[in-house]
Design a protein around this motif. Sequence first.
Motif, PDB file in Angstrom:
ATOM      1  N   ALA A   1      28.615  15.599 -84.599  1.00  0.00           N
ATOM      2  CA  ALA A   1      29.232  16.579 -85.491  1.00  0.00           C
ATOM      3  C   ALA A   1      30.732  16.359 -85.622  1.00  0.00           C
ATOM      4  O   ALA A   1      31.298  16.520 -86.708  1.00  0.00           O
ATOM      5  CB  ALA A   1      28.938  17.990 -84.988  1.00  0.00           C
ATOM      6  N   TRP A   2      31.408  15.965 -84.528  1.00  0.00           N
ATOM      7  CA  TRP A   2      32.861  15.821 -84.588  1.00  0.00           C
ATOM      8  C   TRP A   2      33.299  14.629 -85.445  1.00  0.00           C
ATOM      9  O   TRP A   2      34.443  14.549 -85.867  1.00  0.00           O
ATOM     10  CB  TRP A   2      33.464  15.701 -83.182  1.00  0.00           C
ATOM     11  CG  TRP A   2      33.002  14.531 -82.367  1.00  0.00           C
ATOM     12  CD1 TRP A   2      31.970  14.511 -81.487  1.00  0.00           C
ATOM     13  CD2 TRP A   2      33.554  13.213 -82.355  1.00  0.00           C
ATOM     14  NE1 TRP A   2      31.833  13.261 -80.925  1.00  0.00           N
ATOM     15  CE2 TRP A   2      32.797  12.453 -81.428  1.00  0.00           C
ATOM     16  CE3 TRP A   2      34.618  12.606 -83.021  1.00  0.00           C
ATOM     17  CZ2 TRP A   2      33.071  11.111 -81.164  1.00  0.00           C
ATOM     18  CZ3 TRP A   2      34.887  11.270 -82.758  1.00  0.00           C
ATOM     19  CH2 TRP A   2      34.121  10.541 -81.836  1.00  0.00           C
ATOM     20  N   ALA A   3      32.361  13.694 -85.702  1.00  0.00           N
ATOM     21  CA  ALA A   3      32.689  12.536 -86.546  1.00  0.00           C
ATOM     22  C   ALA A   3      32.131  12.667 -87.954  1.00  0.00           C
ATOM     23  O   ALA A   3      32.275  11.748 -88.759  1.00  0.00           O
ATOM     24  CB  ALA A   3      32.153  11.261 -85.901  1.00  0.00           C
ATOM     25  N   ALA A   4      31.510  13.812 -88.270  1.00  0.00           N
ATOM     26  CA  ALA A   4      30.850  13.976 -89.571  1.00  0.00           C
ATOM     27  C   ALA A   4      31.844  13.890 -90.725  1.00  0.00           C
ATOM     28  O   ALA A   4      31.545  13.280 -91.757  1.00  0.00           O
ATOM     29  CB  ALA A   4      30.102  15.309 -89.619  1.00  0.00           C
ATOM     30  N   GLN A   5      33.013  14.497 -90.566  1.00  0.00           N
ATOM     31  CA  GLN A   5      33.966  14.512 -91.679  1.00  0.00           C
ATOM     32  C   GLN A   5      34.488  13.119 -92.016  1.00  0.00           C
ATOM     33  O   GLN A   5      34.431  12.707 -93.181  1.00  0.00           O
ATOM     34  CB  GLN A   5      35.123  15.466 -91.400  1.00  0.00           C
ATOM     35  CG  GLN A   5      36.094  15.563 -92.569  1.00  0.00           C
ATOM     36  CD  GLN A   5      37.170  16.609 -92.345  1.00  0.00           C
ATOM     37  OE1 GLN A   5      37.230  17.263 -91.317  1.00  0.00           O
ATOM     38  NE2 GLN A   5      38.047  16.770 -93.331  1.00  0.00           N
ATOM     39  N   PRO A   6      34.997  12.340 -91.045  1.00  0.00           N
ATOM     40  CA  PRO A   6      35.468  10.994 -91.424  1.00  0.00           C
ATOM     41  C   PRO A   6      34.343  10.102 -91.925  1.00  0.00           C
ATOM     42  O   PRO A   6      34.564   9.276 -92.823  1.00  0.00           O
ATOM     43  CB  PRO A   6      36.086  10.446 -90.131  1.00  0.00           C
ATOM     44  CG  PRO A   6      35.552  11.305 -89.030  1.00  0.00           C
ATOM     45  CD  PRO A   6      35.316  12.647 -89.636  1.00  0.00           C
ATOM     46  N   PHE A   7      33.142  10.247 -91.383  1.00  0.00           N
ATOM     47  CA  PHE A   7      32.033   9.446 -91.871  1.00  0.00           C
ATOM     48  C   PHE A   7      31.706   9.805 -93.318  1.00  0.00           C
ATOM     49  O   PHE A   7      31.548   8.933 -94.173  1.00  0.00           O
ATOM     50  CB  PHE A   7      30.801   9.656 -90.995  1.00  0.00           C
ATOM     51  CG  PHE A   7      29.584   8.885 -91.457  1.00  0.00           C
ATOM     52  CD1 PHE A   7      29.503   7.517 -91.248  1.00  0.00           C
ATOM     53  CD2 PHE A   7      28.541   9.520 -92.094  1.00  0.00           C
ATOM     54  CE1 PHE A   7      28.392   6.791 -91.678  1.00  0.00           C
ATOM     55  CE2 PHE A   7      27.431   8.819 -92.535  1.00  0.00           C
ATOM     56  CZ  PHE A   7      27.362   7.450 -92.320  1.00  0.00           C
TER      57      PHE A   7
ATOM     58  N   GLY B   1      27.350  19.356 -90.444  1.00  0.00           N
ATOM     59  CA  GLY B   1      27.498  17.928 -90.200  1.00  0.00           C
ATOM     60  C   GLY B   1      27.626  17.123 -91.489  1.00  0.00           C
ATOM     61  O   GLY B   1      28.198  17.580 -92.489  1.00  0.00           O
ATOM     62  N   VAL B   2      27.075  15.925 -91.460  1.00  0.00           N
ATOM     63  CA  VAL B   2      27.184  15.009 -92.592  1.00  0.00           C
ATOM     64  C   VAL B   2      26.545  15.595 -93.841  1.00  0.00           C
ATOM     65  O   VAL B   2      27.091  15.486 -94.947  1.00  0.00           O
ATOM     66  CB  VAL B   2      26.542  13.650 -92.243  1.00  0.00           C
ATOM     67  CG1 VAL B   2      26.533  12.739 -93.459  1.00  0.00           C
ATOM     68  CG2 VAL B   2      27.288  12.983 -91.089  1.00  0.00           C
ATOM     69  N   ASN B   3      25.384  16.228 -93.696  1.00  0.00           N
ATOM     70  CA  ASN B   3      24.714  16.813 -94.858  1.00  0.00           C
ATOM     71  C   ASN B   3      25.597  17.838 -95.556  1.00  0.00           C
ATOM     72  O   ASN B   3      25.681  17.885 -96.785  1.00  0.00           O
ATOM     73  CB  ASN B   3      23.398  17.469 -94.438  1.00  0.00           C
ATOM     74  CG  ASN B   3      22.369  16.462 -93.980  1.00  0.00           C
ATOM     75  OD1 ASN B   3      22.368  15.316 -94.436  1.00  0.00           O
ATOM     76  ND2 ASN B   3      21.505  16.853 -93.073  1.00  0.00           N
TER      77      ASN B   3
END
Length: 247
Positions: free
Chosen positions: A94-100, A161-163
């Motif tokens: 979850a903590w990497a969802a935004q940059p991804f 998250g990413v979604n």
Amino acid sequence: MSSEPRSVGASFEIDAHDLQETVVVGFSQFGLAGLTAVDYLVDHLDFDEVGHITADQLPAITPFENGQPRHHTRVFSHEGAGLSLLVGELFVPAWAAQPFSEAVLEWTEAEGIEEVTVLHGVTIPHAPDEHQVFYVATEDYREHRLADTEIPPMGRGFLDGVNAELVARGMESDLRTATLVTPVHAQAPDVEAAIRLLDATQRIYGLDVDTGPLEEFAAEIQGYYEGLAERLTERAETEGPEDRMYM
């Protein structure tokens, strides 16, 4: 408390070209239904690999088969089908969802991609009659893709998250976005859930894929997927619950 290096931001680099205007995505998430579905499409429709995604400052994996390594997140394309596929075996916390998500969205804009569909399984309590696929989609996606289908909308809840990042961007831009959601069980891969997502994808995009061999396909890679699911569970226990979506 997470032991992930939150003080150092994750970054992602995408090297993929010769794409179609529509991208269908399967990530490493519980049940691995979306990942199984897109992996099956790659295998049975002879998609060509056209690129990959690399990650920095993120615990990574390097899959291999018959001694040959491959990138954990790969991009495929098929001109005849009019689709590109993103096969993501790397768990994105979850903590990497935004940059991804930002990297993916910048890539879609640079490559002229007009539509993104995520195939997603969620581990939520559900009744037998809820073994179906639901959608969460932007208005332009619903009008363009779902008007002639019987896929129902998902009830009240929220994505994360990413979604969440991808659909939120779709609400603010011309990028048509949707998440196709189905309940999954803990085993990996959840073949029945993967079949449901494949059937929905075929209805939306007019594909013709025999899902009959999917159980055999899943059995062939069961040990590999079980290991992937174990890593996913370990990451999720460190991160805390991530599937917070209601039916």
